[in-house]
Design a protein around this motif. Structure first.
Motif, PDB file in Angstrom:
ATOM      1  N   LYS A 179      -0.644 -12.997  -9.598  1.00  0.00           N
ATOM      2  CA  LYS A 179      -1.810 -12.468 -10.297  1.00  0.00           C
ATOM      3  C   LYS A 179      -1.931 -10.970 -10.068  1.00  0.00           C
ATOM      4  CE  LYS A 179      -5.844 -12.332 -12.360  1.00  0.00           C
ATOM      5  NZ  LYS A 179      -5.953 -12.446 -13.831  1.00  0.00           N
ATOM      6  N   ALA A 180      -1.614 -10.545  -8.861  1.00  0.00           N
ATOM      7  CA  ALA A 180      -1.654  -9.124  -8.519  1.00  0.00           C
ATOM      8  C   ALA A 180      -0.647  -8.853  -7.424  1.00  0.00           C
ATOM      9  CB  ALA A 180      -3.056  -8.715  -8.056  1.00  0.00           C
ATOM     10  N   GLY A 181      -0.174  -7.609  -7.353  1.00  0.00           N
ATOM     11  CA  GLY A 181       0.715  -7.168  -6.292  1.00  0.00           C
ATOM     12  C   GLY A 181       0.181  -5.893  -5.676  1.00  0.00           C
ATOM     13  N   ILE A 182       0.495  -5.680  -4.405  1.00  0.00           N
ATOM     14  CA  ILE A 182       0.056  -4.449  -3.750  1.00  0.00           C
ATOM     15  C   ILE A 182       1.252  -3.774  -3.081  1.00  0.00           C
ATOM     16  CG2 ILE A 182      -2.171  -5.561  -3.355  1.00  0.00           C
ATOM     17  CD1 ILE A 182      -0.498  -4.439  -0.292  1.00  0.00           C
ATOM     18  N   PHE A 183       1.206  -2.429  -3.096  1.00  0.00           N
ATOM     19  CA  PHE A 183       2.232  -1.617  -2.449  1.00  0.00           C
ATOM     20  C   PHE A 183       1.562  -0.603  -1.527  1.00  0.00           C
ATOM     21  CE2 PHE A 183       4.091  -3.143  -6.378  1.00  0.00           C
ATOM     22  CZ  PHE A 183       5.343  -3.587  -5.965  1.00  0.00           C
ATOM     23  N   SER A 184       2.296  -0.181  -0.524  1.00  0.00           N
ATOM     24  CA  SER A 184       1.802   0.811   0.433  1.00  0.00           C
ATOM     25  C   SER A 184       2.726   2.023   0.452  1.00  0.00           C
ATOM     26  CB  SER A 184       1.736   0.215   1.837  1.00  0.00           C
ATOM     27  OG  SER A 184       1.460   1.217   2.803  1.00  0.00           O
ATOM     28  N   PHE A 185       2.121   3.202   0.582  1.00  0.00           N
ATOM     29  CA  PHE A 185       2.879   4.441   0.711  1.00  0.00           C
ATOM     30  C   PHE A 185       2.500   5.152   2.001  1.00  0.00           C
ATOM     31  CE2 PHE A 185       1.695   3.771  -3.837  1.00  0.00           C
ATOM     32  CZ  PHE A 185       2.874   3.143  -4.196  1.00  0.00           C
ATOM     33  N   ASN A 186       2.262   4.357   3.034  1.00  0.00           N
ATOM     34  CA  ASN A 186       1.977   4.895   4.357  1.00  0.00           C
ATOM     35  C   ASN A 186       3.173   5.714   4.851  1.00  0.00           C
ATOM     36  OD1 ASN A 186       0.348   5.207   6.640  1.00  0.00           O
ATOM     37  ND2 ASN A 186       1.267   3.460   7.668  1.00  0.00           N
ATOM     38  N   GLY A 187       2.954   6.497   5.894  1.00  0.00           N
ATOM     39  CA  GLY A 187       3.962   7.455   6.329  1.00  0.00           C
ATOM     40  C   GLY A 187       5.296   6.873   6.717  1.00  0.00           C
ATOM     41  N   ASN A 188       5.335   5.578   7.085  1.00  0.00           N
ATOM     42  CA  ASN A 188       6.598   4.988   7.532  1.00  0.00           C
ATOM     43  C   ASN A 188       7.254   4.106   6.479  1.00  0.00           C
ATOM     44  OD1 ASN A 188       4.949   2.745   7.498  1.00  0.00           O
ATOM     45  ND2 ASN A 188       5.334   2.136   9.613  1.00  0.00           N
ATOM     46  N   LYS A 189       6.680   4.034   5.272  1.00  0.00           N
ATOM     47  CA  LYS A 189       7.232   3.142   4.258  1.00  0.00           C
ATOM     48  C   LYS A 189       8.461   3.763   3.597  1.00  0.00           C
ATOM     49  CE  LYS A 189       4.369  -0.289   4.661  1.00  0.00           C
ATOM     50  NZ  LYS A 189       3.567   0.181   5.796  1.00  0.00           N
ATOM     51  N   ILE A 190       9.132   2.970   2.748  1.00  0.00           N
ATOM     52  CA  ILE A 190      10.393   3.419   2.145  1.00  0.00           C
ATOM     53  C   ILE A 190      10.175   4.636   1.262  1.00  0.00           C
ATOM     54  CG2 ILE A 190      10.329   1.904   0.112  1.00  0.00           C
ATOM     55  CD1 ILE A 190      13.375   1.332   0.854  1.00  0.00           C
ATOM     56  N   ILE A 191       9.015   4.719   0.586  1.00  0.00           N
ATOM     57  CA  ILE A 191       8.548   5.990   0.033  1.00  0.00           C
ATOM     58  C   ILE A 191       7.134   6.196   0.535  1.00  0.00           C
ATOM     59  CG2 ILE A 191       9.985   5.731  -2.041  1.00  0.00           C
ATOM     60  CD1 ILE A 191       7.319   5.384  -3.626  1.00  0.00           C
ATOM     61  N   THR A 192       6.746   7.441   0.730  1.00  0.00           N
ATOM     62  CA  THR A 192       5.428   7.736   1.262  1.00  0.00           C
ATOM     63  C   THR A 192       4.742   8.815   0.443  1.00  0.00           C
ATOM     64  OG1 THR A 192       4.175   8.444   3.215  1.00  0.00           O
ATOM     65  CG2 THR A 192       6.341   9.451   2.885  1.00  0.00           C
ATOM     66  N   SER A 193       3.425   8.711   0.371  1.00  0.00           N
ATOM     67  CA  SER A 193       2.633   9.798  -0.206  1.00  0.00           C
ATOM     68  C   SER A 193       1.744  10.397   0.879  1.00  0.00           C
ATOM     69  CB  SER A 193       1.789   9.283  -1.385  1.00  0.00           C
ATOM     70  OG  SER A 193       1.018   8.173  -1.006  1.00  0.00           O
ATOM     71  N   SER A 194       2.124  10.156   2.127  1.00  0.00           N
ATOM     72  CA  SER A 194       1.408  10.502   3.357  1.00  0.00           C
ATOM     73  C   SER A 194       0.330   9.474   3.652  1.00  0.00           C
ATOM     74  CB  SER A 194       0.797  11.911   3.335  1.00  0.00           C
ATOM     75  OG  SER A 194      -0.399  11.965   2.565  1.00  0.00           O
ATOM     76  N   GLY A 195       0.025   8.676   2.710  1.00  0.00           N
ATOM     77  CA  GLY A 195      -0.941   7.581   2.755  1.00  0.00           C
ATOM     78  C   GLY A 195      -1.049   7.079   1.331  1.00  0.00           C
TER      79      GLY A 195
END
Length: 381
Positions: free
Chosen positions: A184-200
């Motif tokens: 139904k929905a998916g979530i992604f994270s761009f925290n500093g240690n993820k495969i890509i990051t936006s700084s958060g």
């Protein structure tokens, strides 16, 4: 004691390029510093296209995305939500914050992810009792997709909303599709240690246009369309800034290269260490490509000669960060009263599991430092 004269090797540090700087500079040059703006719009469209969904909302974190997904699926006080036990606390905390109760389910060994057989058995029992959970959160762990087809079928059969926590799995595949795109929905994270990051930051995705439109409204203090500030429901301050989104856009453009680099790290580790007795790497499940966000392994101390913690401490003594596999949620003091289905697999993976440095900018020399220390632990044992 950590060696003070050795450069620190982090588990998964950011890997930033020139494109990110360009998007951020454009935000400054055009004075789009406040939340929302062209980078936010672009990041949403580009991420949605990449994972093959119709709509996306850029938010301040993956946790915020999960919180909104649960609320929009109707989760509230007194409800129950099934959650993978082997995960980070952010997968379960929003359940409790909405007044609902998490029910944790064990992993299976083929992928270390949620066991569909246990889920099917649990939901069948609950259906007979007339008290089905409101939603199910499946976590795609360390860059590997869970086995989604049976979970999609089970949730559809019983009318349970399927939410995919793909915070760790951007760039992975499940039968040619992206984890995060089948529920139904998916979530992604761009925290500093993820495969890509936006700084958060994070992203909520869905093929349901109304679902994402409502999420955007809730994420912007639930402001109704009016010339003044009108509110018929309460929301949150969850929207991503245009500056942060610029970093994310630049990172997303190099996702394939980052996945290739992390998979290459895994291949080097496996070639150098795979023959050591008692050391076993997290398998790649047959249904898709593992992004290898983190290279994870398990240690049999009787065969290897040292346990997981001895290896971690040996690495730390040389200023190298390594971490145990996630401590399962049903073992966390904060969830001591929560119901658990199974548990032996996730408990064993935590007891014996270790994550090695896996960043896409990890140098060959640093990788050899790590390999040598792990090998020395085997010989010393």
């Amino acid at each position: 004691m950590t060696a003070p004269n050795k450069t620190r090797i982090y588990l998964s540090p950011p890997d930033i390029g020139d494109l990110e700087r360009r998007y951020v500079q454009e935000a400054f040059d055009t004075n789009w510093i406040a939340p929302l703006g062209p980078n936010v719009d672009g990041f949403e469209a580009e991420l949605a296209a990449r994972v093959g969904v119709g709509h996306a909302a850029a938010l301040i974190s993956g946790t915020a995305a999960l919180h909104l997904a649960l609320r929009l699926c109707g989760v509230g006080p007194g409800d129950e939500v099934v959650v993978s036990s082997l995960t980070f606390v952010a997968s379960a905390a929003p359940v409790v914050q909405l007044g609902a109760r998490p029910i944790f389910i064990d992993a299976e060994r083929a992928s270390w992810n949620l066991d569909p057989a246990l889920v099917a058995e649990f939901l069948e029992t609950r259906a007979q009792e007339g008290r089905l959970p409101r939603a199910l959160i499946v976590v795609h762990l360390y860059g590997q997709s869970a086995d989604l087809d049976p979970l999609v079928e089970i949730c559809a059969r019983y009318g349970v909303a399927l939410i995919e926590d793909a915070a760790e799995a951007l760039g992975a595949t499940y039968k040619g599709r992206a984890p995060g795109s089948l529920g139904k929905a998916g979530i992604f994270s761009f925290n500093g240690n993820k495969i890509i990051t936006s700084s958060g930051g994070g992203m909520l995705v869905s093929d349901d246009a109304d679902f994402i439109a409502h999420a955007r409204k809730l994420a912007t203090q639930a402001r109704d369309p009016a010339p003044h500030y009108e509110h018929t429901e309460l929301g949150y301050n969850y929207r991503m800034s245009n500056v942060v989104a610029g970093i994310g856009r630049g990172q997303l453009a190099s996702l394939d290269q980052k996945v290739q680099a992390r998979r290459a790290n895994f291949a080097h580790y496996q070639e150098a260490l795979g023959a050591l007795p008692g050391l076993t790497f997290q398998p790649e499940a047959p249904w898709g490509m593992h992004s290898r966000w983190l290279t994870c392994l398990t240690i049999d101390p009787q065969t290897f000669g040292n346990d997981r913690e001895a290896i971690r401490l040996a690495l730390e003594a040389e200023n190298i960060e390594a971490r145990p596999v996630w401590k399962p949620m049903h073992l966390q003091p904060v969830f001591a009263e929560a119901e658990m289905v199974g548990g032996a697999v996730s408990e064993d993976l935590f007891e014996r599991g270790l994550c090695l440095p896996s960043g896409s900018s990890l140098s060959a020399a640093d990788r050899e430092r790590i390999i040598a220390i792990v090998g020395d632990c085997a010989r010393q044992g």
